[in-house]
Scaffold this motif. Sequence first.
Motif, short mmCIF file in Angstrom:
data_model
loop_
_atom_site.label_atom_id
_atom_site.label_comp_id
_atom_site.label_asym_id
_atom_site.label_seq_id
_atom_site.Cartn_x
_atom_site.Cartn_y
_atom_site.Cartn_z
N GLY A 203 0.82 -1.21 0.00
CA GLY A 203 0.00 0.00 0.00
C GLY A 203 0.85 1.25 0.00
N ARG A 204 0.24 2.34 0.46
CA ARG A 204 0.93 3.63 0.48
C ARG A 204 2.21 3.57 1.30
NH1 ARG A 204 -1.96 8.30 -0.47
NH2 ARG A 204 -3.79 7.53 0.59
N GLY A 205 2.23 2.70 2.28
CA GLY A 205 3.41 2.56 3.13
C GLY A 205 4.66 2.15 2.35
N SER A 229 -2.91 -1.66 -3.01
CA SER A 229 -4.08 -0.86 -2.64
C SER A 229 -4.27 0.22 -3.69
CB SER A 229 -3.87 -0.20 -1.28
OG SER A 229 -2.93 0.86 -1.42
N ARG A 230 -5.42 0.87 -3.63
CA ARG A 230 -5.67 1.94 -4.60
C ARG A 230 -4.67 3.08 -4.43
NH1 ARG A 230 -10.97 5.81 -5.43
NH2 ARG A 230 -9.99 7.10 -7.03
N THR A 247 -13.07 -1.60 -6.23
CA THR A 247 -13.01 -1.32 -7.66
C THR A 247 -11.81 -2.02 -8.30
OG1 THR A 247 -11.98 0.75 -7.02
CG2 THR A 247 -14.26 0.84 -7.66
N GLY A 248 -11.22 -2.93 -7.57
CA GLY A 248 -10.17 -3.75 -8.14
C GLY A 248 -10.64 -5.20 -8.14
N ILE A 261 -0.68 -1.21 4.39
CA ILE A 261 -2.06 -0.92 3.95
C ILE A 261 -2.89 -0.68 5.21
CG2 ILE A 261 -4.14 -1.98 2.94
CD1 ILE A 261 -2.29 -3.48 1.01
N ALA A 264 -8.81 0.43 4.55
CA ALA A 264 -10.04 1.17 4.26
C ALA A 264 -11.11 0.17 3.81
CB ALA A 264 -9.78 2.18 3.15
N GLN A 266 -13.02 0.08 1.38
CA GLN A 266 -13.00 -0.31 -0.04
C GLN A 266 -11.91 -1.33 -0.31
OE1 GLN A 266 -12.79 2.90 1.03
NE2 GLN A 266 -14.33 4.15 -0.02
N ILE A 280 1.29 -6.38 8.18
CA ILE A 280 2.52 -5.71 8.62
C ILE A 280 2.29 -4.21 8.46
CG2 ILE A 280 5.01 -5.39 8.23
CD1 ILE A 280 4.90 -8.30 6.94
N GLY A 298 5.17 -2.87 13.08
CA GLY A 298 6.58 -2.57 12.86
C GLY A 298 6.80 -1.95 11.51
N ASP A 299 8.04 -1.54 11.27
CA ASP A 299 8.39 -0.89 10.01
C ASP A 299 8.57 -1.96 8.93
OD1 ASP A 299 9.66 0.43 7.87
OD2 ASP A 299 10.54 1.90 9.24
N LEU A 300 7.81 -1.81 7.86
CA LEU A 300 7.85 -2.83 6.81
C LEU A 300 9.25 -2.97 6.21
CD1 LEU A 300 7.77 -1.76 3.52
CD2 LEU A 300 5.71 -0.71 4.41
N PHE A 301 10.02 -1.86 6.24
CA PHE A 301 11.35 -1.92 5.62
C PHE A 301 12.31 -2.78 6.44
CE2 PHE A 301 9.40 1.96 3.97
CZ PHE A 301 9.49 1.68 2.62
#
Lengths: 316, 259
Positions: A203-205, A229-230, A247-248, A261, A264, A266, A280, A298-301
């Motif tokens: 996602g945005r993360g 994610s969108r 919508t996916g 992520i 949300a 949606q 995660i 935690g931090d995904l990285f």
Amino acid sequence: MAEVLVLVEHADGDVKKVTLELLTKARDFGEPSAVFVGAGYPDAQAVLAEYGAAKVYVAEGADVTAHVGAAAEVLAAVVESAHPVAVFCASSASSRETAAVAAYKTGGGLLTDVVDVEEGLVARQDVFGGATVVKSAVTAGTPFLCVRPNALTATPAPAESVREDVTVSLPEAVNAAKIVESVNEVKSGRPELTEASIIVSGGRGMGSADNFAIVEELADALGAAVGASRAATDAGWYPHQMQVGQTGKTVSPQLYIAVGISGAIQHRAGMQTSKTIVVINKDAEAPIFELADFGVVGDLFNVVPALTAEVKSRQA
Amino acid sequence: MNIVACVKQVPDTWAEKKLRPDTKTLDRESVDAVLNELDEYAVEEALRQQEAHGGTVTILTMGPAKALQTVRKALSMGADAAVQVTDDGLAGSCAIGTARVLAAAIGTLDADLVIFGSEATDARTGVVPALVAAVLGRPQLTLAAKVEVDGTTIRINRITDTGYDVVEAQLPAVVSVVEKTNEPRYPSFKGIMAAKSKPLTTLSLADLGIDPASVGGAGATTEVREYADRPARGAGEIVTDGGDGAAKLAEFLHTRKFL
Ligand SMILES: Cc1cc2nc3c(=O)[nH]c(=O)nc-3n(C[C@H](O)[C@H](O)[C@H](O)COP(=O)(O)OP(=O)(O)OC[C@H]3O[C@@H](n4cnc5c(N)ncnc54)[C@H](O)[C@@H]3O)c2cc1C
Ligand SMILES: Nc1ncnc2c1ncn2[C@@H]1O[C@H](COP(=O)(O)O)[C@@H](O)[C@H]1O
């Protein structure tokens, strides 16, 4: 024995797994026949026979491949001549349209997003994100049931497939909707999203397109598909065909791993019927944790590359 | 170019549901009904095409009297007029019944272009636009990520599993749009005020010459036999990463036989 028609879901003859799932289920209700619309039948023939299609209705040629709505005309024509007890289609955006229009033209009824078909052609649907199970039936004419990919199991049952060619004359409106170009944007060696038994979504993360390499590496270690994610597709980090959600694509894999992520509504609409959900996310308050069978705050990285290494070492 | 944008009122599924303090039952009044999110993209696309090519934008909805709120929202975005089909006989319509009614209503309007959302968030079937195209006998330009009109030619990018198909037809045509098409505008205060005085026509089944037996619950082609709530997902195990998060997660995947 009465026929059960299965509309073949394919890309130029490369048959999707859902078709084999539908052919398997069709055997419970009659003799499975496949309806193949488009180019590439020679490539599809063997697998359709292997999964029990006693007959394959084939409509090929420019007329049916180059017009939106042609598949519905073919399906309606076969229904009119074969009088099947039911028609099974994949619950994909375009096959739902095809089934609906064919149902309308032949006086049948339509159910979408079906997850199982029980005795008497009663369809089970999971609605409200899986919170409610509904059993529905078609009450008029031929039942057209659109079944979610990955909901049924495919098992082979070889048959001698007999080919029967179908030609239709397209109504003016269908003839008028011309496909002038087809553009392929997605080429990956990974499993298809709706068919995959494991999906890793970012996602945005993820923060950037380049960082998607981190989820791709985990996905490849697990033999998984990659989703998004969108927020990630809108940012252009990942192709929108890989979007999971309202919508996916609607997916229900054995294992869904949501990385960066928030969850949300949606997004949840497309993944919350997954059998096992892993999260995660660095924000312990993210709503996606409500769905998690196992979650790591935690931090995904840090977490994702370490997990990839763990997976690889356990497999070695 | 005269454009019709079809919108549906749906329950706001993401609204926080509340208990009524007096009866401790679900407060149904507090669950708002809203304009189907995806139909905002249909209204936006209609307005953009109008800005480029002139003509009118008419909102069309089929639904109970209270769907008027939804129509108002669409009008406040900037549409010119609205038509609401409302009739007691419509309750319980299936997708095919809905399409018959919308097609009949569109027939009373002189529409060059009909624009739908790609899916209603309540039933999630996404088939009404293709059905309306079939009932009207007009080209089906559905699942559009991009819409271009040039004179009487319309061209869309129809999304596919692997990319998109460019589809071309002549107007009049039926379009549905996905959420990649545009970014819907917010109604302005002026728009909200103006919406109150825009023309609204109400049509019944009799006005459309539709036999009530062919639509609504009476004409529905499907029925729900039974339903049951599924137990909620049990609470999962959540760990905070202190350097060992990945190892714990791998162990979980192992116990679930993924590793
Ligand atoms: C009509 C409509 C249709 C939609 N359809 C869809 C759809 O199909 N699919 C969909 O997904 N969305 C859809 N949306 C959008 C949806 O509402 C959300 O905006 C979107 O899902 C948010 O994506 P996200 O979770 O990636 O981003 P965000 O909500 O911004 O969440 C990012 C998460 O990443 C976490 N994070 C950030 N950095 C890190 C890090 N270093 N390590 C770990 N975690 C981190 C944050 O804590 C946060 O929880 C739709 C919206 C509308 C209006
Ligand atoms: N009752 C209705 N009134 C007006 N438009 C509708 C109605 N039902 C569906 N639609 C339109 O058809 C689209 C697809 O809906 P559906 O096929 O129900 O998922 C929606 O996005 C609307 O644009």
